[in-house]
Design a protein around this motif. Sequence first.
Motif, mmCIF file in Angstrom:
data_model
loop_
_atom_site.group_PDB
_atom_site.id
_atom_site.type_symbol
_atom_site.label_atom_id
_atom_site.label_comp_id
_atom_site.label_asym_id
_atom_site.label_seq_id
_atom_site.Cartn_x
_atom_site.Cartn_y
_atom_site.Cartn_z
ATOM 1 N N SER A 27 0.851 -1.184 0.000
ATOM 2 C CA SER A 27 0.000 0.000 0.000
ATOM 3 C C SER A 27 0.890 1.239 0.000
ATOM 4 O O SER A 27 2.043 1.202 0.435
ATOM 5 N N ILE A 28 0.349 2.316 -0.526
ATOM 6 C CA ILE A 28 1.042 3.606 -0.553
ATOM 7 C C ILE A 28 0.095 4.634 0.038
ATOM 8 O O ILE A 28 -1.061 4.750 -0.391
ATOM 9 N N ASN A 29 0.567 5.357 1.022
ATOM 10 C CA ASN A 29 -0.272 6.322 1.728
ATOM 11 C C ASN A 29 -0.242 7.693 1.071
ATOM 12 O O ASN A 29 0.675 8.013 0.300
ATOM 13 N N LYS A 30 -1.232 8.473 1.391
ATOM 14 C CA LYS A 30 -1.296 9.867 0.930
ATOM 15 C C LYS A 30 0.017 10.569 1.266
ATOM 16 O O LYS A 30 0.523 10.471 2.382
ATOM 17 N N GLY A 31 0.588 11.242 0.271
ATOM 18 C CA GLY A 31 1.796 12.019 0.493
ATOM 19 C C GLY A 31 3.087 11.226 0.527
ATOM 20 O O GLY A 31 4.154 11.795 0.788
ATOM 21 N N GLU A 32 3.031 9.930 0.238
ATOM 22 C CA GLU A 32 4.244 9.102 0.283
ATOM 23 C C GLU A 32 4.959 9.126 -1.070
ATOM 24 O O GLU A 32 4.327 9.265 -2.120
ATOM 25 N N PHE A 33 6.293 8.989 -1.042
ATOM 26 C CA PHE A 33 7.090 8.878 -2.272
ATOM 27 C C PHE A 33 7.709 7.485 -2.308
ATOM 28 O O PHE A 33 8.397 7.076 -1.363
ATOM 29 N N VAL A 34 7.481 6.766 -3.410
ATOM 30 C CA VAL A 34 7.946 5.378 -3.515
ATOM 31 C C VAL A 34 8.559 5.153 -4.894
ATOM 32 O O VAL A 34 7.974 5.537 -5.914
ATOM 33 N N TYR A 35 9.731 4.520 -4.912
ATOM 34 C CA TYR A 35 10.326 4.064 -6.173
ATOM 35 C C TYR A 35 9.806 2.662 -6.501
ATOM 36 O O TYR A 35 9.564 1.846 -5.605
ATOM 37 N N LEU A 36 9.701 2.384 -7.798
ATOM 38 C CA LEU A 36 9.400 1.037 -8.300
ATOM 39 C C LEU A 36 10.534 0.669 -9.250
ATOM 40 O O LEU A 36 10.708 1.314 -10.284
ATOM 41 N N ILE A 37 11.333 -0.342 -8.863
ATOM 42 C CA ILE A 37 12.513 -0.669 -9.663
ATOM 43 C C ILE A 37 12.431 -2.104 -10.169
ATOM 44 O O ILE A 37 11.632 -2.913 -9.708
ATOM 45 N N GLY A 38 13.302 -2.409 -11.121
ATOM 46 C CA GLY A 38 13.356 -3.737 -11.716
ATOM 47 C C GLY A 38 13.856 -3.628 -13.143
ATOM 48 O O GLY A 38 13.778 -2.565 -13.768
ATOM 49 N N LYS A 39 14.361 -4.741 -13.658
ATOM 50 C CA LYS A 39 14.881 -4.751 -15.021
ATOM 51 C C LYS A 39 13.757 -4.522 -16.030
ATOM 52 O O LYS A 39 12.580 -4.707 -15.727
ATOM 53 N N THR A 40 14.131 -4.153 -17.254
ATOM 54 C CA THR A 40 13.162 -4.069 -18.344
ATOM 55 C C THR A 40 12.461 -5.418 -18.498
ATOM 56 O O THR A 40 13.109 -6.460 -18.510
ATOM 57 N N GLY A 41 11.142 -5.383 -18.570
ATOM 58 C CA GLY A 41 10.391 -6.626 -18.710
ATOM 59 C C GLY A 41 10.031 -7.302 -17.396
ATOM 60 O O GLY A 41 9.432 -8.374 -17.391
ATOM 61 N N SER A 42 10.366 -6.662 -16.279
ATOM 62 C CA SER A 42 10.103 -7.290 -14.971
ATOM 63 C C SER A 42 8.667 -7.080 -14.483
ATOM 64 O O SER A 42 8.253 -7.691 -13.507
ATOM 65 N N GLY A 43 7.918 -6.197 -15.159
ATOM 66 C CA GLY A 43 6.516 -6.012 -14.784
ATOM 67 C C GLY A 43 6.166 -4.639 -14.251
ATOM 68 O O GLY A 43 5.022 -4.407 -13.854
ATOM 69 N N LYS A 44 7.119 -3.695 -14.248
ATOM 70 C CA LYS A 44 6.843 -2.362 -13.705
ATOM 71 C C LYS A 44 5.693 -1.679 -14.451
ATOM 72 O O LYS A 44 4.746 -1.185 -13.845
ATOM 73 N N SER A 45 5.804 -1.654 -15.781
ATOM 74 C CA SER A 45 4.769 -0.976 -16.571
ATOM 75 C C SER A 45 3.426 -1.684 -16.456
ATOM 76 O O SER A 45 2.373 -1.033 -16.410
ATOM 77 N N SER A 46 3.443 -3.014 -16.409
ATOM 78 C CA SER A 46 2.181 -3.757 -16.261
ATOM 79 C C SER A 46 1.513 -3.420 -14.936
ATOM 80 O O SER A 46 0.281 -3.287 -14.859
ATOM 81 N N LEU A 47 2.308 -3.280 -13.886
ATOM 82 C CA LEU A 47 1.756 -2.901 -12.595
ATOM 83 C C LEU A 47 1.116 -1.519 -12.677
ATOM 84 O O LEU A 47 -0.023 -1.317 -12.236
ATOM 85 N N LEU A 48 1.829 -0.555 -13.254
ATOM 86 C CA LEU A 48 1.286 0.800 -13.362
ATOM 87 C C LEU A 48 0.010 0.809 -14.196
ATOM 88 O O LEU A 48 -0.971 1.478 -13.849
#
Length: 227
Positions: A27-48
């Motif tokens: 979960s991500i709370n109001k006002g929080e800053f979070v990085y999402l990392i991983g290699k190309t093809g690891s699923g970052k864009s699919s998650l977004l």
Amino acid sequence: MSEAVISLSNAFIYQKENLILSDVNFSINKGEFVYLIGKTGSGKSSLLKTLYADLWLEKGHGKVAGFELENIKYKEIPFLRRKIGIIFQDFQLLPDRNVLQNLRFFMEAMGWDDKMKIDDRIMEVLELVGLPDVLKKHPHQLSGGEQQRIAIARALLNHPEILLADEPTGNLDPEKSIEILKLFFKINEVSDTAVLMATHELGLIERFPRRTLYCDGGIINDLTGNS
């Protein structure tokens, strides 16, 4: 206790019939800053894409800005997206319109109809991103860093609860990448807007550490131990 603007529990992320990420919980709370990392093809864009309902949440529970992803109706998706600012690597500005026309077009599409309020809000966000004097310029007259700042300004126009940024520094040189990252920090602090920023630039994360989610091997781990 802070309110979660994003929460996923036992979520399974698919691209068509292909399982991309299994049993996602965070979960991500109001006002929080979070990085999402991983290699190309690891699923970052699919998650977004799942978070802004471009991909359907096939299994599990997800809630973004008050909308339940597994139950969202097609007609509700535009209302979800009005609460999210989405920023891409390639800016996606309309080349045949100047900055003012680009931003007005976006706001009208989001349902704003008061011309004075539209123009006042445009000036507010351009001041925030440090580009108040580019209204009459077309995208090709701006540097890559300036175009990304305009794209960020566009994402802020509708007072989003969260910014989802998909590799926003991917097309920029290291110096400009740092400028854009610092701009995200400023927005996060000034407007209390949560930020989830996908990136593969580990140098940025080492230099400016924040909570980090890591996509690898079809799962997501919270490297800072939060959930």
